[in-house]
Design an enzyme around this catalytic site. Sequence first.
Site, PDB file in Angstrom:
ATOM      1  N   ASP A 232       0.884  -1.158   0.000  1.00  0.00           N
ATOM      2  CA  ASP A 232       0.000   0.000   0.000  1.00  0.00           C
ATOM      3  C   ASP A 232       0.927   1.215   0.000  1.00  0.00           C
ATOM      4  O   ASP A 232       2.123   1.111   0.315  1.00  0.00           O
ATOM      5  CB  ASP A 232      -0.945  -0.013   1.210  1.00  0.00           C
TER       6      ASP A 232
HETATM    7  C1  BGC Z   1      -4.885   3.387  -0.075  1.00  0.00           C
HETATM    8  C2  BGC Z   1      -4.989   2.379  -1.192  1.00  0.00           C
HETATM    9  C3  BGC Z   1      -4.771   3.072  -2.508  1.00  0.00           C
HETATM   10  C4  BGC Z   1      -3.424   3.759  -2.490  1.00  0.00           C
HETATM   11  C5  BGC Z   1      -3.118   4.503  -3.776  1.00  0.00           C
HETATM   12  C6  BGC Z   1      -3.599   4.182  -0.144  1.00  0.00           C
HETATM   13  O1  BGC Z   1      -3.610   5.204   0.792  1.00  0.00           O
HETATM   14  O2  BGC Z   1      -4.966   2.732   1.171  1.00  0.00           O
HETATM   15  O3  BGC Z   1      -6.232   1.743  -1.155  1.00  0.00           O
HETATM   16  O4  BGC Z   1      -4.870   2.167  -3.568  1.00  0.00           O
HETATM   17  O5  BGC Z   1      -3.410   4.697  -1.426  1.00  0.00           O
HETATM   18  O6  BGC Z   1      -3.908   5.612  -3.893  1.00  0.00           O
END
Ligand code: BGC
Length: 760
Positions: A232
């Site tokens: 993530d």
């Molecule tokens: C989120 C993800 C997301 C990623 C990219 C993160 O903060 O938890 O779900 O895909 O950011 O935007």
Amino acid sequence: MTIEKIRELVSQMTLEEKAGMLSGADFWHTKGVERLDIPQTMVSDGPHGLRKQDEQGDHLGVNDSIKAVCFPAGCASASSFDRALLTEMGEYLGDECQAEGISVLLGPAMNIKRSPLCGRNFEYLSEDPYVAGEMSAALVKGVQSRHVGTSPKHFALNNQEGRRMSVSAEADERTMREIYLAGFERMVKATKPWTMMCSYNRINGTYAAANEWLLTEVLRKEWGFDGYVMSDWGAVDERVADVKAGLNLEMPGNGGLNDKRIVEAVKNGELPETVLDENVVQLLNIVFRFEENRDKTAVFDRDRDHEMARRVASESMVLLKNNGVLPLSGNDNVVFIGKYASEPRFQGGGSSHINSHKVTSAAEAAAGIAGVSFVKGFDDAKDQTDEAMVREAVEAAKAAGTAVIFAGLPDSFESEGYDRTHMRMPESQNHLIEAVAAVQPNTVVVLHNGSPVEMPWIDKVAAVLECYLGGQAVGAAQVDVLFGKVNPSGKLAETFPVQLEDNPSFLNFPGEGDTVCYREGIFVGYRYYDTKKMDVLFPFGHGLSYTTFAYGNLTVDRDNIKDTDTVTVTVDVTNTGSCAGKEVVQLYVAGPHKNVIRPEKELKGFEKVSLEPGETKTVTFTLEKRAFAYWNTVLADWHVETGVYGVKVGASSRDIRLERKISVTSTQAVPHTYTIHSTMGDVMENPKLAPILADTMAKISETLGGQKKEEGEAASAAISEEMSAAMMRDMPLRSAMSFTGGKVSYEDLVKMVEQMNSVE
Ligand code: BGC
């Protein structure tokens, strides 16, 4: 490109190129290596639409993303219980990705809804792992059929937003396997997603990004995942440890710092180069899978996709209550009340936020219907009652035949990044609903929310339509359902408790400091409410229709099976009303409640059937070992307890229409090691061991013996036969030394135990 060719390519890369490959070039791209024709690929959020940012991608959303189509969020689309629909939605998303050159769509988001308070529940699918697994698999299949990858997230135990980057989710293995991993497992095995996204949090102390057990042992070795795992955004802690654990790609890029650490670790022997190579091979395999299947003719037809968003929304809405006021007839003289009738809340905040190319409100969609008027009723920017607006709404409601209030949660009440602190709607909206319902018996509430809300006014309104966050075409879908063009067929994929305090995680959410203990264990959602026979506002699986359905002829093809057999279950469902409709037929299995603690029942199958008035269809389910199994920690595997199981079929977890019993015999014994501390009862459970203990037990009986009635009132009152039997059952073997007056020695016991442990 074959895996052999990719290995060959990796062998030509320098150490620096390989290390560099394992982190993003920026926020959204993987790196390329020009001299070897390794292309860059782009990934993008996800999950229910494209949030493709331009080159200056900034994650926080300061820079806009491209105009795209916002489909219903996970909370809504999962309520359709329609696998084919989600696959189709996935195909649309896959086409959009091809048109925009996106290699991986970052979704579906599929963490279990442990608490109604989790700020991101609007993206998540269900409190039940079977539903989460089935519905995410359907979506993944659709996207990947277009040769675009998915990144199911957030793996794993990311069930709250509070301290999501540091909190340690503490759960025992059975709870993880049966609840928090089971949905991912089902989806991975069914679809082989191209990538997975690990979560920010720690799991029993270890960051998901560094969790070798999770990313390699379970995901790759047990479940057969063969894509790449990405972090993530910002979930990496110790990059070298993460590479060893199986985290292929760090996102976003790290400016080269962690790449250098990987290079150093290989040079100083901390990280075997073969491990680095394997990580790169797994990543490039997916990079080339996309590149070689680019569909350069794909177009992103936003208006076509808007219509699909409308269809998904209308198939997902859940009619929670209806005294007959719905569907509206079209000449009812209806007033739409509430800001969300003209400016619907249709999506949540954070990384899934789509820059919608257009939005259809209910007011706009109903513009052509005679007799529909609109008043604003409330303003969601501040939770303050505007008495003038309420008066206007009340007067309009009095003058109308039906009042439809478009209410729900404002953006500030739920979002990625923080959790809710209560389950209430804004006071100003509750007040408006009460005031309108007081003057208009035909009051309908249409809800826009990503997670359950308390409904203090539920007994005062005629109908409630739960739309969740229904995507950019939500208004058109609402009008379709309210006026009966579409018969509602959604069901709740989560329980609506009466009040927050009833939720099983209530005492342990969001935890203390950086630790959250999942003390409720496997008793999540209806598994808890149903086992405790608690009142709920609306049960799991609930949803009404404008028609009615009858269930009949439940058959189970065998009533006695081994755990290695499969069983076919059929049930006839008939549309007994006067309009066509769809029913979600649910199958639950109830365990034998012997030695293993388990929920009253668990969902093991569902099918959505479409029926014309008077039509009957036979719905078939196949049950395998897993439908009867629990996670056994001694075996470290799924195990079925021998016993009688209930197969329950119905329209919700609280509306079971038919039940059959089936005996299941285990083919796998759970190994038991006996010690002098084992109880006599546990030993006697195994008929092969009973003879070893018989003599000792007789000696104890002689000494302790339950007093028979005829042996004297006082004595039998003190130690009854029942008490004596119970004492003996729960006595450890070593008690034989105390209760045989020296007739059984320590050495005798050790010998007996040895004998027991040698019996096959
Ligand atoms: C989120 C993800 C997301 C990623 C990219 C993160 O903060 O938890 O779900 O895909 O950011 O935007």
